[in-house]
Design a protein around this motif. Sequence first.
Motif, short mmCIF file in Angstrom:
data_model
loop_
_atom_site.label_atom_id
_atom_site.label_comp_id
_atom_site.label_asym_id
_atom_site.label_seq_id
_atom_site.Cartn_x
_atom_site.Cartn_y
_atom_site.Cartn_z
N MET A 1 0.85 -1.20 0.00
CA MET A 1 0.00 0.00 0.00
C MET A 1 0.89 1.25 0.00
O MET A 1 1.80 1.33 0.83
N ARG A 2 0.63 2.15 -0.96
CA ARG A 2 1.43 3.38 -0.99
C ARG A 2 0.98 4.34 0.11
O ARG A 2 -0.16 4.25 0.59
N SER A 3 1.83 5.32 0.42
CA SER A 3 1.44 6.29 1.45
C SER A 3 0.58 7.41 0.83
O SER A 3 -0.05 8.18 1.54
N ARG A 4 0.57 7.48 -0.52
CA ARG A 4 -0.24 8.51 -1.18
C ARG A 4 -0.81 7.96 -2.50
O ARG A 4 -0.11 7.28 -3.24
N TYR A 5 -2.09 8.25 -2.74
CA TYR A 5 -2.72 7.93 -4.04
C TYR A 5 -3.42 9.18 -4.54
O TYR A 5 -3.89 10.01 -3.74
N ASP A 6 -3.54 9.31 -5.87
CA ASP A 6 -4.30 10.45 -6.43
C ASP A 6 -5.79 10.30 -6.10
O ASP A 6 -6.48 11.27 -5.82
N VAL A 7 -6.27 9.04 -6.18
CA VAL A 7 -7.69 8.79 -5.91
C VAL A 7 -7.81 7.56 -5.01
O VAL A 7 -7.16 6.54 -5.28
N VAL A 8 -8.62 7.65 -3.96
CA VAL A 8 -8.92 6.49 -3.12
C VAL A 8 -10.41 6.19 -3.24
O VAL A 8 -11.26 7.06 -2.98
N ILE A 9 -10.71 4.97 -3.66
CA ILE A 9 -12.12 4.54 -3.82
C ILE A 9 -12.45 3.61 -2.67
O ILE A 9 -11.70 2.66 -2.40
N ILE A 10 -13.57 3.88 -1.99
CA ILE A 10 -13.97 3.01 -0.87
C ILE A 10 -15.04 2.05 -1.39
O ILE A 10 -16.09 2.48 -1.86
N GLY A 11 -14.79 0.74 -1.26
CA GLY A 11 -15.76 -0.27 -1.67
C GLY A 11 -15.32 -1.01 -2.92
O GLY A 11 -15.13 -0.40 -3.98
N GLY A 12 -15.14 -2.33 -2.78
CA GLY A 12 -14.73 -3.15 -3.93
C GLY A 12 -15.89 -3.92 -4.52
O GLY A 12 -15.82 -5.12 -4.76
N GLY A 13 -16.99 -3.20 -4.77
CA GLY A 13 -18.12 -3.78 -5.51
C GLY A 13 -18.02 -3.34 -6.96
O GLY A 13 -17.01 -2.73 -7.37
N VAL A 14 -19.08 -3.61 -7.73
CA VAL A 14 -19.03 -3.27 -9.16
C VAL A 14 -18.80 -1.77 -9.39
O VAL A 14 -18.07 -1.37 -10.30
N HIS A 15 -19.37 -0.92 -8.50
CA HIS A 15 -19.23 0.53 -8.70
C HIS A 15 -17.80 1.00 -8.48
O HIS A 15 -17.26 1.76 -9.29
N GLY A 16 -17.18 0.56 -7.38
CA GLY A 16 -15.80 0.97 -7.10
C GLY A 16 -14.86 0.45 -8.17
O GLY A 16 -13.98 1.18 -8.67
N LEU A 17 -15.03 -0.82 -8.54
CA LEU A 17 -14.12 -1.44 -9.51
C LEU A 17 -14.28 -0.83 -10.89
O LEU A 17 -13.30 -0.56 -11.59
N ALA A 18 -15.53 -0.59 -11.31
CA ALA A 18 -15.76 0.00 -12.64
C ALA A 18 -15.20 1.42 -12.68
O ALA A 18 -14.59 1.84 -13.67
N THR A 19 -15.39 2.17 -11.59
CA THR A 19 -14.86 3.54 -11.56
C THR A 19 -13.35 3.52 -11.73
O THR A 19 -12.77 4.29 -12.52
N ALA A 20 -12.68 2.62 -11.00
CA ALA A 20 -11.22 2.53 -11.10
C ALA A 20 -10.80 2.14 -12.52
O ALA A 20 -9.86 2.71 -13.09
N TYR A 21 -11.52 1.17 -13.10
CA TYR A 21 -11.18 0.71 -14.44
C TYR A 21 -11.28 1.85 -15.46
O TYR A 21 -10.37 2.08 -16.25
N TYR A 22 -12.39 2.62 -15.40
CA TYR A 22 -12.56 3.69 -16.40
C TYR A 22 -11.64 4.88 -16.11
O TYR A 22 -11.25 5.59 -17.04
N LEU A 23 -11.30 5.12 -14.82
CA LEU A 23 -10.32 6.18 -14.53
C LEU A 23 -9.01 5.85 -15.24
O LEU A 23 -8.38 6.71 -15.86
N ALA A 24 -8.60 4.57 -15.14
CA ALA A 24 -7.32 4.16 -15.73
C ALA A 24 -7.42 4.08 -17.26
O ALA A 24 -6.58 4.62 -17.97
#
Length: 388
Positions: A1-24
């Motif tokens: 785990m890094r000490s800093r991230y640009d974005v932190v998403i809370i929740g590893g359901g479809v919404h959190g995972l899809a948001t991370a996927y499309y951000l990247a």
Amino acid sequence: MRSRYDVVIIGGGVHGLATAYYLARNHGITNVAILEKSYIGSGGSGRNTAIVRSNYLTPEGSRFYDRSVKLYEGLAEDLNFNVMFEQRGHMTLAHNDSSLRTMRWRAEVNKLQGIDSSVISPAYVKELAPYLDVSDHPRYPILGALWHPPGGIIRHDAVVWGYARGASALGVHIHQETELTGIDVDGGKVVGVQTSRGPIATGTVINCTAGWSSLIAAMAGVRLPITTRPLQAAVTEPVKQFLHPVIVSGSLHTYVSQTARGELVFGASVDPFASYSTRGSLEFTTGLATHVLELMPSLTNMRLLRQWAGLCDMTPDFGPIIGPTEVDGFHVDVGWGTYGFKAGPVAGESVADMVANGRPGELIAPFGLDRFEKGTLTAEKGAAAVGH
Ligand SMILES: Cc1cc2nc3c(=O)[nH]c(=O)nc-3n(C[C@H](O)[C@H](O)[C@H](O)COP(=O)(O)OP(=O)(O)OC[C@H]3O[C@@H](n4cnc5c(N)ncnc54)[C@H](O)[C@@H]3O)c2cc1C
């Protein structure tokens, strides 16, 4: 785990995972962490009955969900992961004149958005689902139905795993067994989060925790108009394929679909009280069985294999809450109630776009938190409650 991230998403359901996927994927934002207190898909995303459709009641609702159906249609190819999307058709039965009127209303709204949705006769209902009794004998006779051919069912776990694999391959960090315990706000702005594995500095936090979302928002000092209610479902032993479409009856508070393996999956509306319990209840099973048998008496000898419950974050107007909050850098993608699995792709795409471009796009603008102050509610209850 890094000490800093640009974005932190809370929740590893479809919404959190899809948001991370499309951000990247869409915006090249890859210094992103997802914090999941349990394992991915352990919340509603692994407990839902997997119905996907876009025949909602309002123009903003149906437009929004239709984009999700389109994304789901291309998702297996996009993620290179078989998500088993079966567009078997979605049928909502009308048992009285007022339901029939609402079906007509929905069909007209849907058609104006270019969505395949129409009111069909009892004879056509019988053709599509021969095991339904369309005579005038039942207590709740079938007077017609809203028929939505693009609707169907999907393998929910595969959607979760596919998005997780896609996001991870693009550099997103998914931290399971990592619980958010606090959100640090300084001068009205997010500066970091506290977790069970230590602090993380960040200027952007996205709350994708569905049934737990009001607790997470409270950590940032934000109040959400959300109550959490359990929703139960059940599945039978597998039998030979006989039921192609998804069948919904609002009056009987139930719906049923048959999986590719042959099991019948039943659902209902939320339990009538607020709770964080995910225990099943006998009241639910007996009520469900009674209603299902009114619809299809021939299922009398079928045996239930399992029942379970998940947590639903209910809003007063049965619409989601997506967008920024009064705390700078703290965004919400919540209020998914009993109907949010199908919205995972469009919400993920839209929230990623909002974070990258600094403003909510057209599709999510009607679902902002400020609508409860302005009185511009979305009125989706008629099409969202039992139909999910
Ligand atoms: C029985 C049932 C049937 C349903 N049927 C349908 C359906 O047919 N169609 C449909 O579209 N929708 C359906 N839904 C609704 C749907 O499941 C949800 O709306 C959707 O899955 C919400 O997804 P999510 O990613 O927002 O949240 P979730 O999948 O619930 O994920 C939230 C995650 O946040 C995590 N979390 C919570 N607190 C913390 C913390 N402090 N720190 C870190 N992580 C935390 C949880 O562990 C959880 O994994 C149904 C729901 C249920 C329960």
